[in-house]
Design a protein around this motif. Structure first.
Motif, PDB file in Angstrom:
ATOM      1  N   LEU A 179      14.830  -2.778  -3.169  1.00 26.74           N
ATOM      2  CA  LEU A 179      13.974  -2.966  -4.341  1.00 26.74           C
ATOM      3  C   LEU A 179      13.339  -1.640  -4.733  1.00 26.74           C
ATOM      4  O   LEU A 179      12.958  -0.848  -3.865  1.00 26.74           O
ATOM      5  CB  LEU A 179      12.867  -3.984  -4.051  1.00 26.74           C
ATOM      6  CG  LEU A 179      13.283  -5.427  -3.791  1.00 26.74           C
ATOM      7  CD1 LEU A 179      12.062  -6.257  -3.384  1.00 26.74           C
ATOM      8  CD2 LEU A 179      13.973  -6.030  -4.988  1.00 26.74           C
ATOM      9  N   THR A 180      13.216  -1.417  -6.017  1.00 25.92           N
ATOM     10  CA  THR A 180      12.477  -0.241  -6.468  1.00 25.92           C
ATOM     11  C   THR A 180      10.996  -0.464  -6.160  1.00 25.92           C
ATOM     12  O   THR A 180      10.562  -1.620  -5.977  1.00 25.92           O
ATOM     13  CB  THR A 180      12.641  -0.022  -7.981  1.00 25.92           C
ATOM     14  OG1 THR A 180      12.009  -1.112  -8.671  1.00 25.92           O
ATOM     15  CG2 THR A 180      14.109   0.091  -8.382  1.00 25.92           C
ATOM     16  N   PRO A 181      10.199   0.584  -6.126  1.00 24.40           N
ATOM     17  CA  PRO A 181       8.763   0.378  -5.914  1.00 24.40           C
ATOM     18  C   PRO A 181       8.163  -0.585  -6.938  1.00 24.40           C
ATOM     19  O   PRO A 181       7.303  -1.402  -6.595  1.00 24.40           O
ATOM     20  CB  PRO A 181       8.180   1.786  -6.045  1.00 24.40           C
ATOM     21  CG  PRO A 181       9.301   2.682  -5.598  1.00 24.40           C
ATOM     22  CD  PRO A 181      10.551   2.009  -6.122  1.00 24.40           C
ATOM     23  N   ARG A 182       8.634  -0.519  -8.160  1.00 25.52           N
ATOM     24  CA  ARG A 182       8.114  -1.414  -9.200  1.00 25.52           C
ATOM     25  C   ARG A 182       8.510  -2.865  -8.919  1.00 25.52           C
ATOM     26  O   ARG A 182       7.693  -3.778  -9.069  1.00 25.52           O
ATOM     27  CB  ARG A 182       8.647  -0.954 -10.556  1.00 25.52           C
ATOM     28  CG  ARG A 182       8.087  -1.726 -11.712  1.00 25.52           C
ATOM     29  CD  ARG A 182       8.616  -1.185 -13.018  1.00 25.52           C
ATOM     30  NE  ARG A 182       7.963  -1.845 -14.112  1.00 25.52           N
ATOM     31  CZ  ARG A 182       7.857  -1.369 -15.311  1.00 25.52           C
ATOM     32  NH1 ARG A 182       8.377  -0.198 -15.593  1.00 25.52           N
ATOM     33  NH2 ARG A 182       7.244  -2.035 -16.246  1.00 25.52           N
TER      34      ARG A 182
ATOM     35  N   ALA B  74       6.479  -4.114  -5.948  1.00 23.72           N
ATOM     36  CA  ALA B  74       5.089  -4.380  -6.355  1.00 23.72           C
ATOM     37  C   ALA B  74       4.990  -5.676  -7.151  1.00 23.72           C
ATOM     38  O   ALA B  74       4.039  -6.452  -6.975  1.00 23.72           O
ATOM     39  CB  ALA B  74       4.549  -3.207  -7.169  1.00 23.72           C
ATOM     40  N   ALA B  75       5.970  -5.945  -8.005  1.00 25.06           N
ATOM     41  CA  ALA B  75       5.958  -7.181  -8.793  1.00 25.06           C
ATOM     42  C   ALA B  75       6.117  -8.404  -7.884  1.00 25.06           C
ATOM     43  O   ALA B  75       5.412  -9.410  -8.056  1.00 25.06           O
ATOM     44  CB  ALA B  75       7.065  -7.147  -9.844  1.00 25.06           C
ATOM     45  N   LEU B  76       7.019  -8.315  -6.923  1.00 27.62           N
ATOM     46  CA  LEU B  76       7.200  -9.417  -5.977  1.00 27.62           C
ATOM     47  C   LEU B  76       5.926  -9.644  -5.178  1.00 27.62           C
ATOM     48  O   LEU B  76       5.456 -10.779  -5.040  1.00 27.62           O
ATOM     49  CB  LEU B  76       8.377  -9.121  -5.043  1.00 27.62           C
ATOM     50  CG  LEU B  76       8.574 -10.105  -3.890  1.00 27.62           C
ATOM     51  CD1 LEU B  76       8.803 -11.525  -4.402  1.00 27.62           C
ATOM     52  CD2 LEU B  76       9.716  -9.644  -3.006  1.00 27.62           C
TER      53      LEU B  76
END
Length: 124
Positions: free
Chosen positions: A17-20, A23-25
């Motif tokens: 997963l990307t950091p974004r 963070a969303a998860l």
């Protein structure tokens, strides 16, 4: 009764997963945590470190430390929740809420029978 909700996932998928995306998860999972805390249902919860940083103690006597968890599954245990529910079905519903926001995870629901000898469990 207290239940452990163990969160299994393919670790490589989470690490990809990307950091974004991560963070969303986590923000979506935090919404559930916040709700359960407000309801007085949530106990300890944790996101575990990587399995490559884990070790396992096995064998007789003092045992032997082996690198890694060596689970017999393709998913690894990546986190856990402790919830205080009246019924197993209540714990299952919480796991379903978690799965709605993290649909590729696997959640194991297991009763907790003992924390520490001599230390009473908190009562509602």
């Amino acid at each position: 009764m207290f239940y452990a909700i163990l969160a299994y996932h393919v670790e490589d998928a989470i690490e990809a997963l990307t950091p974004r995306e991560d963070a969303a998860l986590m923000a979506e999972l935090l919404k559930i945590n916040t709700r359960l805390h407000a309801e007085g249902t949530l106990g300890p919860s944790a996101r575990l470190g990587t399995t490559r940083d884990a070790c396992t103690l096995r064998g007789p006597g003092d045992g032997v430390i082996i690198d890694g968890p060596f689970a017999e599954t393709k998913e690894q245990l990546l986190g856990l929740y402790v919830v205080d529910c009246i019924t197993r079905d209540d714990a299952i519903e919480i796991a379903r809420d978690l799965r709605r926001v993290n649909p590729t995870a696997v959640y194991e629901i297991r009763p907790i029978l003992l924390f520490k000898p001599g230390v009473p469990l908190a009562e509602k």
